[in-house]
Design a protein around this motif. Sequence first.
Motif, PDB file in Angstrom:
ATOM      1  N   GLN A 207       0.829  -1.211   0.000  1.00  0.00           N
ATOM      2  CA  GLN A 207       0.000   0.000   0.000  1.00  0.00           C
ATOM      3  C   GLN A 207       0.861   1.257   0.000  1.00  0.00           C
ATOM      4  N   ASN A 208       2.009   1.182   0.654  1.00  0.00           N
ATOM      5  CA  ASN A 208       2.930   2.337   0.635  1.00  0.00           C
ATOM      6  C   ASN A 208       3.481   2.570  -0.770  1.00  0.00           C
ATOM      7  N   GLN A 209       3.657   1.500  -1.521  1.00  0.00           N
ATOM      8  CA  GLN A 209       4.118   1.648  -2.906  1.00  0.00           C
ATOM      9  C   GLN A 209       3.061   2.362  -3.748  1.00  0.00           C
ATOM     10  N   LEU A 210       1.779   2.054  -3.487  1.00  0.00           N
ATOM     11  CA  LEU A 210       0.701   2.765  -4.191  1.00  0.00           C
ATOM     12  C   LEU A 210       0.710   4.246  -3.815  1.00  0.00           C
ATOM     13  N   TRP A 211       0.928   4.521  -2.534  1.00  0.00           N
ATOM     14  CA  TRP A 211       0.966   5.913  -2.082  1.00  0.00           C
ATOM     15  C   TRP A 211       2.117   6.662  -2.762  1.00  0.00           C
ATOM     16  N   GLU A 212       3.245   6.002  -2.931  1.00  0.00           N
ATOM     17  CA  GLU A 212       4.388   6.637  -3.583  1.00  0.00           C
ATOM     18  C   GLU A 212       4.083   6.953  -5.045  1.00  0.00           C
ATOM     19  N   LEU A 213       3.316   6.078  -5.709  1.00  0.00           N
ATOM     20  CA  LEU A 213       2.917   6.353  -7.094  1.00  0.00           C
ATOM     21  C   LEU A 213       2.038   7.596  -7.157  1.00  0.00           C
ATOM     22  N   ASP A 214       1.130   7.740  -6.182  1.00  0.00           N
ATOM     23  CA  ASP A 214       0.286   8.932  -6.123  1.00  0.00           C
ATOM     24  C   ASP A 214       1.146  10.188  -5.956  1.00  0.00           C
ATOM     25  N   GLN A 215       2.137  10.088  -5.086  1.00  0.00           N
ATOM     26  CA  GLN A 215       3.000  11.243  -4.840  1.00  0.00           C
ATOM     27  C   GLN A 215       3.805  11.615  -6.089  1.00  0.00           C
ATOM     28  N   GLN A 216       4.196  10.601  -6.841  1.00  0.00           N
ATOM     29  CA  GLN A 216       4.920  10.866  -8.080  1.00  0.00           C
ATOM     30  C   GLN A 216       4.025  11.600  -9.077  1.00  0.00           C
ATOM     31  N   LEU A 234       2.360   5.258 -14.707  1.00  0.00           N
ATOM     32  CA  LEU A 234       2.073   5.133 -13.275  1.00  0.00           C
ATOM     33  C   LEU A 234       0.841   4.252 -13.027  1.00  0.00           C
ATOM     34  N   LYS A 235      -0.157   4.379 -13.902  1.00  0.00           N
ATOM     35  CA  LYS A 235      -1.362   3.573 -13.767  1.00  0.00           C
ATOM     36  C   LYS A 235      -1.045   2.093 -13.926  1.00  0.00           C
ATOM     37  N   LYS A 236      -0.203   1.782 -14.874  1.00  0.00           N
ATOM     38  CA  LYS A 236       0.193   0.385 -15.107  1.00  0.00           C
ATOM     39  C   LYS A 236       0.890  -0.194 -13.880  1.00  0.00           C
ATOM     40  N   GLN A 237       1.780   0.596 -13.284  1.00  0.00           N
ATOM     41  CA  GLN A 237       2.462   0.138 -12.072  1.00  0.00           C
ATOM     42  C   GLN A 237       1.465  -0.054 -10.927  1.00  0.00           C
ATOM     43  N   GLY A 238       0.502   0.859 -10.827  1.00  0.00           N
ATOM     44  CA  GLY A 238      -0.501   0.773  -9.761  1.00  0.00           C
ATOM     45  C   GLY A 238      -1.357  -0.482  -9.883  1.00  0.00           C
ATOM     46  N   ILE A 239      -1.761  -0.812 -11.121  1.00  0.00           N
ATOM     47  CA  ILE A 239      -2.587  -2.005 -11.336  1.00  0.00           C
ATOM     48  C   ILE A 239      -1.820  -3.265 -10.937  1.00  0.00           C
ATOM     49  N   LYS A 240      -0.527  -3.261 -11.244  1.00  0.00           N
ATOM     50  CA  LYS A 240       0.306  -4.414 -10.883  1.00  0.00           C
ATOM     51  C   LYS A 240       0.398  -4.580  -9.364  1.00  0.00           C
ATOM     52  N   ILE A 241       0.572  -3.460  -8.660  1.00  0.00           N
ATOM     53  CA  ILE A 241       0.668  -3.515  -7.188  1.00  0.00           C
ATOM     54  C   ILE A 241      -0.675  -3.932  -6.589  1.00  0.00           C
TER      55      ILE A 241
END
Length: 313
Positions: A207-216, A234-241
């Motif tokens: 979940q912290n990795q998702l938060w970091e994507l949002d911050q990016q 970023l969306k692609k990375q988020g879907i994977k997480i």
Amino acid sequence: MFCVGDVFTGKVKEKASLQSLSTVKKKRKQFTKSPPNLKNNLFLIFEDYSIAEVSNLKPIFAYKKAHGAPSVYPNASMMKLKVHILSLIAPLMAMVLLSSCAEQYNIAGNASLPKLNGQMLYLQDNFAAERPRVMDSCLVVHGEFQFLGEVDTAMFVQLYVGNESVLPVVLESGTVKITVDNASQQVRGGKYNDRLYKFFRKREQLQNQLWELDQQYYSHLNRGTATKEVYNNLKKQGIKIMGKIDALETKFVMDNYDNPLGPGMFLMLGEAYPVPVMTEQLRKIYDSAPPSFKKNPRVARFVNHAQRFTFPL
């Protein structure tokens, strides 16, 4: 096991400490062969016998009755009294054994948040039959609190401050320590709680990795570089997480079908929505579950309410 004390037959004294039923049967044969002139001096003293063992001595009593011998006990009513006492003690012993099987929990907590001092905390079963049920409560005094009690079996509950849920915890045997502060909430102790919070820590990392994507993404917006390409990447990375989180949650419930963690986490996942719904994730978990999981009253009630809803993803 029991022992027959001194057996007196006339002037002969024979020590008969019997340690097994087979020995009792040997002695029984000796009594049935006793000379008739000794029958009036025959009596036994029993200690530590059970009802089942006494019943196996009926032939001795039959001999006494047939030959008109006096009471087998110095006082026949004493034997009846002992048997009666045993019949009263047996249920009490059963109650002690059953109570020893109960889960005796001890939850000791430390809450460093000033706003919690003097507040009442509640352990609540959110999935009870008709409405949430408070299992226990305590007061926070000088930043410390403690719950002590027992339940029939380990139970998945939520810790509440007023109407606000703080964290989930399992009521189980042993001591559980809870720490609540500005940075985090920690629960340690007990095999189920340790397993649950080990899972939470793994999920929190994702979940912290998702938060970091949002911050990016917000950083790109502020710099004016939030292009469509950046967004799609970023969306692609988020879907994977999110897929990893989904798989982690699913595996955790499936690995714990047979204990309170499975149903508890299944229902927590269902609580994420305003109404009971069977998402694809919940449907997958439920369809793969053993009958014992599906028959769990809380799970069955949730699924019954959710049958009228669909949630395609």
